[in-house]
Design an enzyme around this catalytic site. Structure first.
Site, PDB file in Angstrom:
ATOM      1  N   GLU A 121       5.752   1.502 -12.323  1.00 15.38           N
ATOM      2  CA  GLU A 121       4.589   0.310 -12.817  1.00 15.38           C
ATOM      3  C   GLU A 121       4.365   0.706 -14.294  1.00 15.38           C
ATOM      4  O   GLU A 121       3.940   1.670 -14.472  1.00 15.38           O
ATOM      5  CB  GLU A 121       3.525   0.391 -11.885  1.00 15.38           C
ATOM      6  CG  GLU A 121       3.742   0.417 -10.358  1.00 15.38           C
ATOM      7  CD  GLU A 121       2.576   0.341  -9.503  1.00 15.38           C
ATOM      8  OE1 GLU A 121       2.379  -0.367  -8.314  1.00 15.38           O
ATOM      9  OE2 GLU A 121       1.638   0.850  -9.976  1.00 15.38           O
ATOM     10  N   ASP A 132      -4.321   3.201  -1.257  1.00 20.81           N
ATOM     11  CA  ASP A 132      -4.057   2.562  -2.368  1.00 20.81           C
ATOM     12  C   ASP A 132      -2.772   1.847  -3.038  1.00 20.81           C
ATOM     13  O   ASP A 132      -2.895   1.393  -4.134  1.00 20.81           O
ATOM     14  CB  ASP A 132      -4.474   3.535  -3.537  1.00 20.81           C
ATOM     15  CG  ASP A 132      -3.350   4.663  -3.637  1.00 20.81           C
ATOM     16  OD1 ASP A 132      -2.289   4.690  -2.663  1.00 20.81           O
ATOM     17  OD2 ASP A 132      -3.202   5.492  -4.435  1.00 20.81           O
TER      18      ASP A 132
END
Lengths: 368, 368
Positions: free
Chosen positions: B77, B248
């Protein structure tokens, strides 16, 4: 030693003897050394082979949108892409006012990482590398789009990208004569000096129309961020190939709509070029062809000596991916680059806290 | 020398005497030295002050979506954000199978850049820094959400993040007693050793329910990527604060829906937490409060001693932005870090080609 520029397929994370992730750091000077060893022409030709190879695997790439953070002063972008082995991203800014504070308008760096583990393998400068890959992409496209007997190229806009374009076309298409025009006479003089020193033929002109006349290829690489019409329909001659490099973001064009309407237009990645390229001024259904299809033989490039062709270049993440692969291979072959530690690693991955204790105690380095 | 941890506002690009862009490179050892000098507690407290300051300027941030490149092995990411002076991004991977090849599951690095020019100012490791900022954010949230008389905290999941959580809560909330549980007994033993060595009180348990019983704060920081229900409604006691750190990403939760339903739930950035947090299992209109509003006094935190509160932590780019600011300031104060050249610059910005000639001729460095 002759660099073979053959593709090295390995995409494993680079590890030290103790298993630590090691990132290969390529500084601007490392990339410059690669270029000085082999010359801009050979480096762009080598890089073009990597780009072609990656474009032939088009469907394998994760072609994410870039992220852009805009401010009054400019834009900062992240351009990621990945195949099933390697991930890359480029950080690149565009700040038109940077010249006034002695900084480049465009600065770039990037990373090549291992998809299997996420480990960063290469951190490299990409300012110089982007100039090389843009020229490599232009010449690669022109191999399929310009007439095979092309001898002369006009270069409209004689700034930072212009030498790279000239040397790539000289190497890959055998073009030896360049017609130059820029509103900045000193930029033209600098380009002329660099090209003549390399044995290329140069003619300078006082207008775009005069520079373009009689040329087989026309490269536009101007800098003004506006809807410009550097090339108008009346300048186009049968059989010309237009290599439109400077019209590359929303609000920035170089080619009049009339030029595009009479040409066959080729692009890198259609969704991106519709927003950023010269075709941003055309209707959404204006026909274009993605170049990977031409390279793969799925679509025609030039089909006749009279056809007018346009490469509406904007620059795509897969080109940076290929350029990073090329620079990594070329650097390893010349034993260039340094090892950079980016990743905190403990012997026990569950014990990150333990890394604090493992760290060296001596203060090291200074920041000046 | 005592580090003041006061915010340094300067966001100008760092230049050498000759005007070259200089990037401050902070290696894992540099960050580790900052932590060893000041201790995890003081560093997380200092970082929490930076995070709070940035959360109070919430509306000024460009809160872009992160880009994610998924593969069978994991995800890579890029998390960018910016205010009107500084831009930051974090590169972070998540590869659950990395332990088997001796690599951390999560590795991160990032950049702080100058919005005015686009110049990269700091390149830093962010693996250790992310652990610190996650703990800092947890403790900062708990300052507003946990009961002021909180004395004991359960830590469910005793992996890489657990020490950082414990030391942050010890420093910022005065919690000195920790109840530990993990299915991996060796992880619990390691955490117990580290906490007891620091003078903290530790009790270990053989189940989550036993560890949680009687605690004022419950921190969940487990690693399994699945829809787990580590904490169920029957374990909740009046007045508890749940610090939910491990749930998460999509498909990864720790709290049963019944826990969330009986609690006031607080989040970092609502659009992101709806996708990534424990509330991904709740309806789209499930009520949550963004923490910046609590810090700014626009929304209430805890309103009674009996209220059950949940911080549904996922980690947000503005926290990395604040953490990079903090590490830059702390490193400069300790004279840590090294200068890295990332940007090719010629004396004449229009003459990038000239850089090839300017480069040093001696081959330098090796790659081992």
């Amino acid at each position: 030693m002759q660099v073979s520029f053959k593709t090295q397929k390995s995409s494993q994370a680079i590890r030290s003897a103790s298993g630590q992730v090691q990132t290969l750091y390529l500084a601007p000077n490392d990339v410059a050394q690669i270029v000085r060893r082999h010359g801009v022409g050979k480096v762009t030709a080598g890089m073009a082979a990597y780009i072609r190879e990656d474009f032939l695997r088009w469907a394998q790439f994760d072609k994410s949108a870039r992220t852009a953070a805009h401010s009054d002063a400019g834009v900062i972008e992240l351009m990621p892409t990945a195949d099933d082995q390697l991930y890359s991203f480029k950080y690149v800014n565009g700040h038109p006012g940077n010249g006034a504070v002695g900084l480049p308008t465009v600065m770039a760096f990037g990373v090549l990482a291992d998809v299997a583990t996420g480990a960063p393998m290469v951190l490299s400068e990409l300012t110089l590398t982007t100039a090389l890959r843009t020229a490599a992409m232009s010449a690669l496209a022109a191999k399929h789009l310009a007439r095979a007997d092309s001898k002369t190229m006009a270069i409209i806009g004689n700034g930072a990208q212009s030498e790279f374009q000239a040397f790539a076309f000289a190497q890959m298409l055998g073009i030896k004569t360049f017609h130059l025009f820029d509103v900045d006479l000193s930029a033209t003089a600098r380009l002329q000096c660099h090209l003549e020193r390399a044995g290329l033929n140069v003619k300078t002109f006082t207008s775009t129309a005069d520079a373009v006349r009689g040329c087989d290829v026309v490269t536009t690489v101007t800098a003004d961020k506006k809807y410009a019409t550097i090339i108008t329909a009346d300048m186009i001659e049968p059989g010309m190939h237009i290599n439109g490099v400077g019209g590359d973001c929303p609000g920035k064009t170089e080619l009049a709509a009339g030029v595009l309407r009479q040409a066959s237009v080729f692009v890198e990645f259609e969704p991106q070029t519709r927003i950023e390229g010269d075709i941003q001024q055309m209707p959404a259904d204006f026909p274009v062809t993605e170049l990977w299809r031409v390279f793969a033989g799925e679509a025609a490039g030039r089909t006749s000596d009279a056809e007018v062709t346009v490469f509406d270049s904007v620059g795509f993440a897969v080109e940076d991916f290929a350029a990073l692969r090329f620079m990594k291979d070329a650097a390893l072959e010349m034993n260039l680059g340094q090892t950079l530690e980016l990743i905190a690693q403990s012997a026990d991955p569950k014990d990150l806290f333990g890394f604090v204790g493992q760290a060296q105690t001596a203060e090291q380095g200074t920041f000046a």
